[in-house]
Design a protein around this motif. Sequence first.
Motif, short mmCIF file in Angstrom:
data_model
loop_
_atom_site.label_atom_id
_atom_site.label_comp_id
_atom_site.label_asym_id
_atom_site.label_seq_id
_atom_site.Cartn_x
_atom_site.Cartn_y
_atom_site.Cartn_z
N PRO A 227 -9.52 14.11 9.67
CA PRO A 227 -10.45 13.56 8.68
C PRO A 227 -10.05 13.96 7.26
O PRO A 227 -9.88 15.14 6.95
CB PRO A 227 -11.78 14.19 9.07
CG PRO A 227 -11.66 14.45 10.54
CD PRO A 227 -10.22 14.85 10.74
N THR A 228 -9.89 12.95 6.42
CA THR A 228 -9.42 13.17 5.05
C THR A 228 -10.27 12.33 4.11
O THR A 228 -10.00 11.14 3.91
CB THR A 228 -7.94 12.77 4.91
OG1 THR A 228 -7.17 13.42 5.92
CG2 THR A 228 -7.39 13.17 3.54
N PRO A 229 -11.33 12.90 3.54
CA PRO A 229 -12.24 12.10 2.73
C PRO A 229 -11.62 11.63 1.42
O PRO A 229 -10.80 12.33 0.81
CB PRO A 229 -13.40 13.07 2.45
CG PRO A 229 -12.79 14.44 2.58
CD PRO A 229 -11.74 14.31 3.64
N GLY A 230 -11.98 10.42 1.02
CA GLY A 230 -11.50 9.92 -0.26
C GLY A 230 -10.94 8.52 -0.19
O GLY A 230 -10.82 7.91 0.88
N THR A 231 -10.59 8.00 -1.37
CA THR A 231 -9.95 6.70 -1.50
C THR A 231 -8.51 6.93 -1.93
O THR A 231 -8.26 7.69 -2.88
CB THR A 231 -10.68 5.84 -2.55
OG1 THR A 231 -12.03 5.61 -2.10
CG2 THR A 231 -9.98 4.50 -2.74
N PHE A 232 -7.56 6.28 -1.24
CA PHE A 232 -6.15 6.55 -1.48
C PHE A 232 -5.36 5.25 -1.61
O PHE A 232 -5.56 4.31 -0.84
CB PHE A 232 -5.55 7.38 -0.34
CG PHE A 232 -6.23 8.69 -0.11
CD1 PHE A 232 -5.85 9.81 -0.83
CD2 PHE A 232 -7.26 8.81 0.81
CE1 PHE A 232 -6.47 11.04 -0.63
CE2 PHE A 232 -7.88 10.03 1.02
CZ PHE A 232 -7.50 11.15 0.29
N ASN A 233 -4.44 5.23 -2.58
CA ASN A 233 -3.45 4.15 -2.66
C ASN A 233 -2.38 4.38 -1.60
O ASN A 233 -1.99 5.52 -1.33
CB ASN A 233 -2.78 4.13 -4.03
CG ASN A 233 -3.72 3.70 -5.14
OD1 ASN A 233 -4.73 3.03 -4.90
ND2 ASN A 233 -3.40 4.08 -6.37
N VAL A 234 -1.89 3.28 -1.03
CA VAL A 234 -0.86 3.36 0.02
C VAL A 234 0.24 2.35 -0.30
O VAL A 234 -0.02 1.15 -0.42
CB VAL A 234 -1.45 3.06 1.41
CG1 VAL A 234 -0.36 3.14 2.47
CG2 VAL A 234 -2.58 4.04 1.73
N ALA A 235 1.47 2.84 -0.43
CA ALA A 235 2.62 1.97 -0.71
C ALA A 235 3.90 2.70 -0.33
O ALA A 235 3.97 3.93 -0.38
CB ALA A 235 2.66 1.56 -2.18
N PRO A 288 2.63 -7.06 -12.70
CA PRO A 288 2.83 -5.95 -11.74
C PRO A 288 1.53 -5.27 -11.36
O PRO A 288 0.63 -5.11 -12.18
CB PRO A 288 3.75 -4.99 -12.52
CG PRO A 288 3.45 -5.27 -13.96
CD PRO A 288 3.14 -6.74 -14.05
N THR A 289 1.44 -4.88 -10.10
CA THR A 289 0.35 -4.03 -9.61
C THR A 289 1.02 -2.93 -8.80
O THR A 289 1.16 -3.02 -7.57
CB THR A 289 -0.64 -4.82 -8.73
OG1 THR A 289 -1.08 -5.98 -9.44
CG2 THR A 289 -1.85 -3.97 -8.38
N VAL A 290 1.49 -1.91 -9.51
CA VAL A 290 2.26 -0.83 -8.89
C VAL A 290 1.35 0.37 -8.66
O VAL A 290 0.79 0.93 -9.61
CB VAL A 290 3.46 -0.43 -9.76
CG1 VAL A 290 4.23 0.72 -9.12
CG2 VAL A 290 4.38 -1.63 -9.97
N LEU A 291 1.21 0.76 -7.41
CA LEU A 291 0.30 1.84 -7.04
C LEU A 291 0.98 3.21 -7.11
O LEU A 291 2.11 3.37 -6.66
CB LEU A 291 -0.21 1.62 -5.61
CG LEU A 291 -0.86 0.27 -5.28
CD1 LEU A 291 -1.28 0.26 -3.81
CD2 LEU A 291 -2.03 -0.01 -6.20
N SER A 292 0.25 4.16 -7.64
CA SER A 292 0.67 5.55 -7.56
C SER A 292 0.15 6.12 -6.25
O SER A 292 -1.04 6.02 -5.94
CB SER A 292 0.11 6.36 -8.73
OG SER A 292 0.27 7.75 -8.50
N THR A 293 1.03 6.73 -5.46
CA THR A 293 0.62 7.32 -4.18
C THR A 293 0.61 8.85 -4.24
O THR A 293 0.60 9.52 -3.22
CB THR A 293 1.57 6.85 -3.05
OG1 THR A 293 2.91 7.22 -3.38
CG2 THR A 293 1.49 5.35 -2.87
N ARG A 294 0.59 9.36 -5.44
CA ARG A 294 0.64 10.82 -5.62
C ARG A 294 -0.55 11.51 -4.95
O ARG A 294 -0.38 12.55 -4.30
CB ARG A 294 0.65 11.15 -7.12
CG ARG A 294 0.75 12.63 -7.43
CD ARG A 294 0.85 12.85 -8.93
NE ARG A 294 0.96 14.27 -9.24
CZ ARG A 294 1.07 14.77 -10.48
NH1 ARG A 294 1.09 13.93 -11.52
NH2 ARG A 294 1.16 16.06 -10.68
N LYS A 295 -1.75 10.94 -5.09
CA LYS A 295 -2.94 11.57 -4.50
C LYS A 295 -2.82 11.66 -2.99
O LYS A 295 -3.12 12.70 -2.40
CB LYS A 295 -4.19 10.76 -4.89
CG LYS A 295 -5.49 11.31 -4.30
CD LYS A 295 -6.67 10.44 -4.69
CE LYS A 295 -7.95 10.92 -4.03
NZ LYS A 295 -9.11 10.03 -4.33
#
Length: 321
Positions: A227-235, A288-295
């Motif tokens: 379980p990992t709470p939160g909203t995350f970008n994925v790419a 462009p819609t480039v996602l940061s996946t750092r989080k």
Amino acid sequence: MIQQMNEWRVAVTGASGYIGSQLLNHLENMDSIGRIVGIDSKPLPLPIHNIRAYRQDLTKPLGSILQSNRINSVVHLAFDFREFRDEQDSKLVELNNISSLNNVLEACSLSNINNLIYLSSYTVYGATIDNPDQITEKFEPKPLVGFQYGRVKLASEDLIQEFKIKRPDINVTILRCCMVLGPHENNYVAGSFQKPLLVKIAGYDPPMQFIHESDLIRLLGCLSVTPTPGTFNVAGKGTIRYSKFLKLMKAKYIILPAFLAYPIVEFSWKLGLQRSSPSIGLNLIRYPTVLSTRKLKQTTKFEFHYSSEEAALAHINSRIN
């Protein structure tokens, strides 16, 4: 407080779909999972041994399925991607998607669920000239007006956030995922790039992101039992320019100035000459819609195996073979 499970019992909605069917196979090989439940209105494409499959429309209650199988983790993948020109048909698809999600949330609330994962989309951010070079999760979502998919995905996220407030004891993970590609072609992204003639907007060549299907499957598997709470970008790693993608695809395309491309695509949409998207969808190959996946990487330590270009090549090579 989110509890840790000794044995995970996972339910997957949209189990017969492109991602769902592959996820079931992946979950079957995970030692920490004691039971797998697949829920879909369609039959599973392949037999999977350690699974209980339920053919059910998600617009109908499914709490009894979760309770009887003592499910504690739910991956909600089911979504109707269809776009319609007719406003009434479009509203019906939207209503069914929202109704299905409400039923999933209600079932989770009534059952002993500890973990809920929702697969959202990068399209909630929209694609405009004002987009920053790297979009983080703090960037305000602004789905394109007239692009139903992104709008319904954001509405779904809002419902889930309301659910999270009411049930803080249940972990909620939202994944804003870029386009998915890989060896299996059975998905709407692959289909949208296999038209007889594609369009490129003159003067624009945006960087694009893809995630390899196997990376997304591994991520969903990890989150199912962690379980990992939160909203995350994925790419996937890196980007690939639209022009290079078209070249690798050996796609036939026409370069049009924006002032011609938009009315032509809109006209073809309204006449039913193409069913991919109304003209506003051109923004996705213009800006462009480039996602940061750092989080995601910092929080989960998850490592992507494939770059955006490698995901595209995996899809292209599968077509050749």
